[in-house]
Structure formats: structure tokens, C-alpha cells
Write an enzyme that holds these catalytic residues in place. Sequence first.
Site, short mmCIF file in Angstrom:
data_model
loop_
_atom_site.label_atom_id
_atom_site.label_comp_id
_atom_site.label_asym_id
_atom_site.label_seq_id
_atom_site.Cartn_x
_atom_site.Cartn_y
_atom_site.Cartn_z
N GLU A 133 -1.37 2.56 6.74
CA GLU A 133 0.04 2.20 6.81
C GLU A 133 0.79 2.74 5.60
OE1 GLU A 133 2.68 0.38 9.50
OE2 GLU A 133 0.50 0.52 9.62
N ASP A 181 0.87 1.81 -0.56
CA ASP A 181 -0.50 1.30 -0.47
C ASP A 181 -1.47 2.39 -0.03
OD1 ASP A 181 0.27 -1.19 -1.29
OD2 ASP A 181 0.45 -2.02 0.73
N ASP A 202 -3.83 2.42 2.21
CA ASP A 202 -4.40 2.39 3.54
C ASP A 202 -3.60 3.29 4.48
OD1 ASP A 202 -2.09 0.98 3.80
OD2 ASP A 202 -3.01 -0.94 4.27
N GLU A 219 6.48 0.33 -1.88
CA GLU A 219 7.09 -0.38 -0.74
C GLU A 219 7.80 -1.65 -1.16
OE1 GLU A 219 2.78 0.08 0.90
OE2 GLU A 219 3.69 -0.01 -1.07
N TYR A 251 -6.36 -4.96 -4.24
CA TYR A 251 -5.72 -4.77 -2.94
C TYR A 251 -6.37 -5.65 -1.88
CZ TYR A 251 -3.30 -2.35 0.82
OH TYR A 251 -2.50 -2.05 1.88
N HIS A 282 -11.52 0.78 -1.00
CA HIS A 282 -12.97 0.89 -1.10
C HIS A 282 -13.57 -0.09 -2.11
CE1 HIS A 282 -12.81 4.29 1.54
NE2 HIS A 282 -11.94 4.88 0.75
N ARG A 303 -6.16 -5.63 1.55
CA ARG A 303 -6.51 -5.12 2.89
C ARG A 303 -7.70 -4.19 2.75
NH1 ARG A 303 -0.73 -4.94 3.24
NH2 ARG A 303 0.04 -6.56 4.64
#
Length: 925
Positions: A101, A97, A99, A11, A327, A374, A329
Site C-alpha cells: 500500500e 510505508d 508495504d 502519509e 511497523y 521483515h 503490518r
Amino acid sequence: MVPGKKLVIVESPTKMKSIAAYLGDGYEVLSSVGHIRDLIEPKYLPAELKKGSLGKFSVDVDNGFEPYYVVSTAKKKTVAELKRALKDADELLLATDEDREGEAIAWHLLQELKPKVPVKRMVFHEITKDAILEATKKTRDLDTALVDAQETRRILDRLYGYEVSPVLWRKVGPGLSAGRVQSAATRLVVDRERERLAFTAASYWDLAARLSPTLGTDAAAADAFSARLVRVGGERIASGRDFDDTGSLTSKATVLSEDSARALAAALEAGVDVTVTKVESRPYSRKPAAPFTTSTLQQEAARKLRFSARQTMSVAQSLYENGYITYMRTDSVSLSQQAITAARRQATDLYGADSIPEKPRVYTGKSKNAQEAHEAIRPSGENFRTPSSLASSLHGNDFKLYDLIWKRTVASQMADAKGVTASVTIAAGPTGEAAHPQATKTIAEFSASGTVITFRGFLNAYEESRDEERNASAEPAESKLPPLTEGQKLAFVEIEASGHETTPPPRYTEASLVKELEAKGIGRPSTFASIIDTISNRGYVEHRGQSLVPSWIAFSVVRLLEEHFAELVEYDFTAEMENDLDEIANGDADRVGWLTQFYFGDERQRGLRQVIDNLGDIDAKEINSIRIADGITLRIGKFGPYLEVPDPDAGPDATPRRINIPPQLAPDELTPEKARELIDAPIVTDRVIGINPDNGKQIVAKDGRFGPYVTELDPPAPEAPAPEPIVDAATGEVVEPKKKRAARKPVVEKPRTASIFKTMDLATVDLDTALKLLSLPRVVGLDPEAGVEITAQNGKFGPYLKKGTDSRSLTSEDQIFEVDLPAALELFAQPKYGARRAPSALKEFEADPVSGKPIKLKDGRFGPYVTDGETNATIPKSESVDDIEFARAVELLAEKRAKGPAKPRTTARSTAKKPAARKAAPKKK
């Protein structure tokens, strides 16, 4: 692109550069710069689709809630570049990413690029060489359940917003919005202000004493310690936690009055026996806090670094993309074995072998559905880099946040802090009797405690901060009591009677609001920053220092939602929706079935559509009214809040009086007493100050919609005499004169007006001051070099000097009348905006990875910004110019490009097509 290479799409441009360096020549790494497509705005749908079931939301609610996506204008060039690169690739790796999103961005890329080569999903939680190379070996398929969850959330937000927001526009005000998460967050802030409004303070007194083991006149402060009164005559005295929010006593404790407290202090000072009646000692132990999750990082950065949630996430994104942390988030507190080993090794090296426990600490989170990464947020790699080793490469906010993350991670694997807490009870009574603990004539009992840390453990590295909480049992501060034994005599060094008042619940800060959102399950860690941004930008809350203060319009919005959309703003209902989305992400629930139930409802629960269709009449006036006291109502009007009270000098049907509310007055400060004070304040509007000697006009003081001001008005004209009636000579009757054609109204010159200064009082402004205000702008003098007049004046953004098209801000309004020509010339000789603006760039960075042109940080008319010569991106107010580094500059430019150019404003007249001219019908023969 050389044939046979693998195409990797991420991204972020920053991430692209880092990963490309690790992967080498066999790969080409490109960036999508976030999402490439989204739901189209309904007004931009093709004409043939606007009247169908897609027309309202761009989501086909009648056919499986199918969304209508389009590639944004700003991303068409990006998509074209990705397609060109894909033609020569033999494999596509989607490395967004890990997640929801990121999974959705990967899916949209897949849908738009339509690759004919093998596609794999590549995920990693840190950008280090080992992690990236390992990720290329452990690819997986796209997780469609995660995509379904993100798509459901996007559609859910569209349905909620597009159905409920128009109700707010009609009944409260234009430009407002509603959302499943932002509305619940706004309600939290409003509910807290309601508690503060309803709060009644209670008063109580107590005694604080300083005691010493040294008796007699030699009693000194050197070995003195503090103690507080806990009992009088065997009865416990009341403290703050014994009162409720209405000011009522909730226990059987005795409330000391001022007179009682002062009398007791005098009696104790007159001479009593003071004896230690009880000594207790117990071990003290404290565990370190768990490693950071997204939520706890935002909270701690707010407390320790004064970062906003959005600023924290922006800095953390930069650290992650540049390979410094994992990461950012995540709602997991667990650490990988690699991270545990690294933390224990570093703690041992820095603080000694005894600073870590025998077994590694394992943390488990409370979140049932950790749909994000995680692992907790930690320094990247298998060997943590200490902050001191990064002092030359990390600066400003990047360094501060990395230091915080590093300390928390290392401390989480360190040993408990150990110590001893000692508590003593002290009795004061008549001479010779206080030595007996059960003495019936004991006047008062005091209590004291102290904690001594004997082994600091994790405290050597880090200590967690805490939010302001009422009646909270905070960790005991490290303090030492002198050695004391039961029966030991003490002496009073000092006794002080002090009064206290209970305090209302504290307002939310960003940190405590994030904590509450997480506790109630509203939203997800990755959305907390955007939630706070949204409710701030909508004008529902404002920041006053660290506190979040709701606006009056937020009260109206929340009241409307509570009364007509009760289920949608229930905290439990909002949290259940998040759990349902987690079930969809886990593959345990169906997207279409869930959306159908939410929108259309079923036997158990009304759907959103049913709620909207059965709203009934909503009384806008009632929704925007709040009763302050009998006969006093607060109204939220088009131009802000005001008080409405009956006019005692007018009839019952007369228009009520309106009293403006000072904008700086917070809702909880508008008590009935304050409202009456505003109402009873002398009315100073339309006060004639005097006559302008130059033109004979009246100078009048007024209080208007935008604040107090003075104006110049023509004096009232004298009444013209009534015309004599015309009598018909023949009949003797009065004849009505013929009406003359109305003359064209003359052009009326607009009266001069001027706002009064903030330091002035409208009630006391005199004629000289008013004339000076009306004479503005004031000519300071002529610039001898440019030959241009310099004027001093007041503007929308404060006082300033103007010379042609150039301007300089003044520090106060009073300077408008005080500044002279030399001072003005000196001010113009300085860089604009003080030291912020320089003739050249404030900072220069290396080339932007997208445009290939060097990035510069400059200061412009609307503040500092970064530019590569093609794209300009404003630096947010929450960020300091000094802390902007290359990575953040690249990110700002990427975000600006993603938004695309601003659409030019067009009028209906310029955009509407002219109808074709009709041909005249042929004449019939």
C-alpha cells in the site's frame, strides 16, 4: 521552502511531525494524508468514456486492464501544496510505508507530481532518530512489482464487486456487496452457524472424586486431590471427544447413564479398597510464544484486552507513528539482532541472568511470502523502554497495547519454563482385592495428574492466552499432587456423579476468525481488520458479546454465491489468489496476464465474465428460503426473516401463514421445536382490548412490521340497506339507476398508534395501559423559569424528556409515566448524556499539525467527537473517550479531511438541465 532542501513525503500528519524533528533544517517533511487518488466511480467518468470499455468499471478490460485514476476532491489542495513545495526542492524522498500500500501511494505521488528532480524511495520500520537517519543513507528505487501487486488487487476487487454485487441486489436485497475476501469470510461465519444448526448434543455421565492419603475418619480435605473416573470394569468410559456432531458414539468406550453413575458412586461410598496402582513422572517444558505479527497481535489483544481488530490496528498505528513500536503490518516473526540483544539485556536486568537461554532464539514464520515488513512487531530502538518508564507519556489503550507488545517481545527471548508432571492411576475394588493392578473384580479406575513448575522462565514476563476450543488439549494448569507411591492406600473424601452434554463448535470471535483467515490464507494481516469491519457494516454478522453471529441475510448471500459463483467463494481458490498476488509482488508473474485469465478465463478455468454471462435463471424465492422442518419454511423478506406455514383452516391455494421471528433469536436457536413453538403461540394480533370512553373508538392490539403496538380505530359501520329497485311503469322492467359522479373522498384522519413497552406483553395489555400509551407524550409539568412544558415520551432511541429543543434520556420506559416535575427539573440541571457532556471541551490538546489550531474533544448530539474548529471527526463507538490522546485525535481529523465534505443531496428535478425551448418553425409561404 528554502531552495536546496530535500522534500520528504509521508502519509500521516503524526509521522510527519516526528520525522521532521529528527531530520532537521535540511529537509521539509509534508504529508499526503494517505492515498491522493483512486479509481473513479464509473458514473463520474467523462461522457465520452462512459460508452467505451472503461464505462463499466473505470478499468479498460479490453486494453491491458488500464485503470482510470483521479485525484479525489479532498486531496486537490494537498496535491497543490506538495507541487508548490517540490518547485524549490533539489531532491524528493518518498517515505511512505514499506508495504504494498505504501509503495502504491509513493507511485501515485510520482505520477501526479511529475518531479524534475532526483527521486528516491526512503523506507524504515520504526520511527526513531537512528532509524530515520539511517534510512536517508540507504534509499532505493521504487519497487514497481509491489505497485503492480497492489494495483492488481485494487482492480480485482473492482471487477469482483461490480460484477457480483448487482446480482445480490436483484436476488437478495439492496445495499449488499460481494468481495473476494469479505465473501469468503462471511462464508466461514455462516458455515460455523450451519454446524451449530446441524449439531445434536449427546449426554454422558462420569464421576469426580476427592481422595486423600489420610485413611479412616481422619481423611481431610487439606491433603486431598481431585481425580476423574476413566474405567469401569476394565472398560474405558466415554467423554466428550468420543461423540461426533450428530451425537453418535465414535469409539468403543462405554457410555455411563445417570442411573449407572449414581449406583457406582453409592457402591464406592459404601466401602471399597482404594489403591494407587501406577505412578508416572515426566519432565515438563514449555517454550515462549514468538514475537507478534499483525495477526497474532490482533488475536491476543482481543483475548487479553477485549480490543476489536480495527481498534488494535488504530492503537498500534498511533504507537508506531509516535516512535514507540516498529511497523505494525507484518507477517514476519523474526527479530533483528539489535532487538534480540535489547530483549535479552532487559530480561537479564529484570529477571536475572538465568532467565535467558545460552543462545538467542531465532523464529521463522510459516508464511511463504512475507510481502510486508521483515521484522516482528516490537518496541522500537536498540534499548527497549519499559512500560513503567512510559507511564507518564502513554495512557489508556496506548499504554495497554505497548505493555502487551513489550512483554511478548522480552518473553520471546527468555528461557523455557521447566517443571514436572506427575500422573497416577487409582483402582477401587472390593476390600482386599483392589491392591492388585490386574484384579478382575476392580470396580473402577480413576486418574489424576498434577504439574509443578520448578523454573518459571518466560512465565515471569508473559503467558499467551488461548481461544475457546472443543476437546483441545490445553496446557496443564499448575497443580500439585501429594507424594504418592504404588500400592499406597487412599480414602475417598467425596464422590460426585455429574452429567454432561457435548457442545457445538464455538462461534467465531474476532480473534478466532483472524486466526482462521490466516490459517486458510484468506486476505493478508493488514486487511483482517477491514474485512471484519466490512462484513459487520453490511449486516452479514453482528457482535453478541465476543461472538460473531451471522444474520439470516448472510445465509442467502452465501447460498447464492455457493450455487452460482462456487469457485469465487472456495477457500482454496481465494488463498491461491493471494499467492498469485504475492508472485506479482515478487516479479514472478505478469499483472495483465493474470487479470486476463481471472476475468476472461482460459481452457483450464472459467473466467468471471463467463460466469456472469452464463448465470441462467436464479430463483430469488428459493435462494431466500431455508427449510426448517416439514411444512415449515424460513423466508428472508424485504422487512426481515419470517416463518411460512400452510394455513390449516384455508384451502390449498390460500396464502400461507406468516410468523415473525424475534430479532434476538440467533440462527442456531431456530430449531424445529422452537419454530413449532412460535407457530403454536397464541395469535394476539387485532385483539380488541376495549372501547375508548372519550370517543367511542375501539382500542386494538396488533403485531406489526416494527413490533407490537396498540391503535385506535373507528367501530365498524352498520351495513346500509340495499336500495329498492326502480321499475319502468310502461314495461315493468327494472331500470338501472344513472351513475352519479363519485364524490371527492374526505380526508381520513390517521389513527393514533403507540408501541408497547419492552416490559409489556401484547397478549395481556389492558384498556387502561393502552389508553395511557395512546395519550403520550405525557405532560410532566411546566418549567417555572423557562415557562416551557416538559413532556415525557418514547422515541426511536428510547424514552426521554423534552423541554423545547432540549432533551434528556430516561433510564427506562416505565419512567415515562412515573417521573415527576422535580425529578425532571433535576435531570435537566445535569449535563446532557450524564457525565459525558460538559459545557466546555472534555479534553484539550495542542495544535493540529495541518490546521495549526488547538484540538478539542467534545460531546455532541450524535456522540463524542474531536474538532480543530474547522473539521469535526466522530470518535468510533469501539473507542473510549478516556483513551483518546493527541495522536489519535490528529489521525481522526486527518481521516475525516481525506474523505472530504459530505456531498449535498440533490433531487433529479434540481439537477436536471431544462431543455432549450424550441423555436417555432417558420410558416411556409
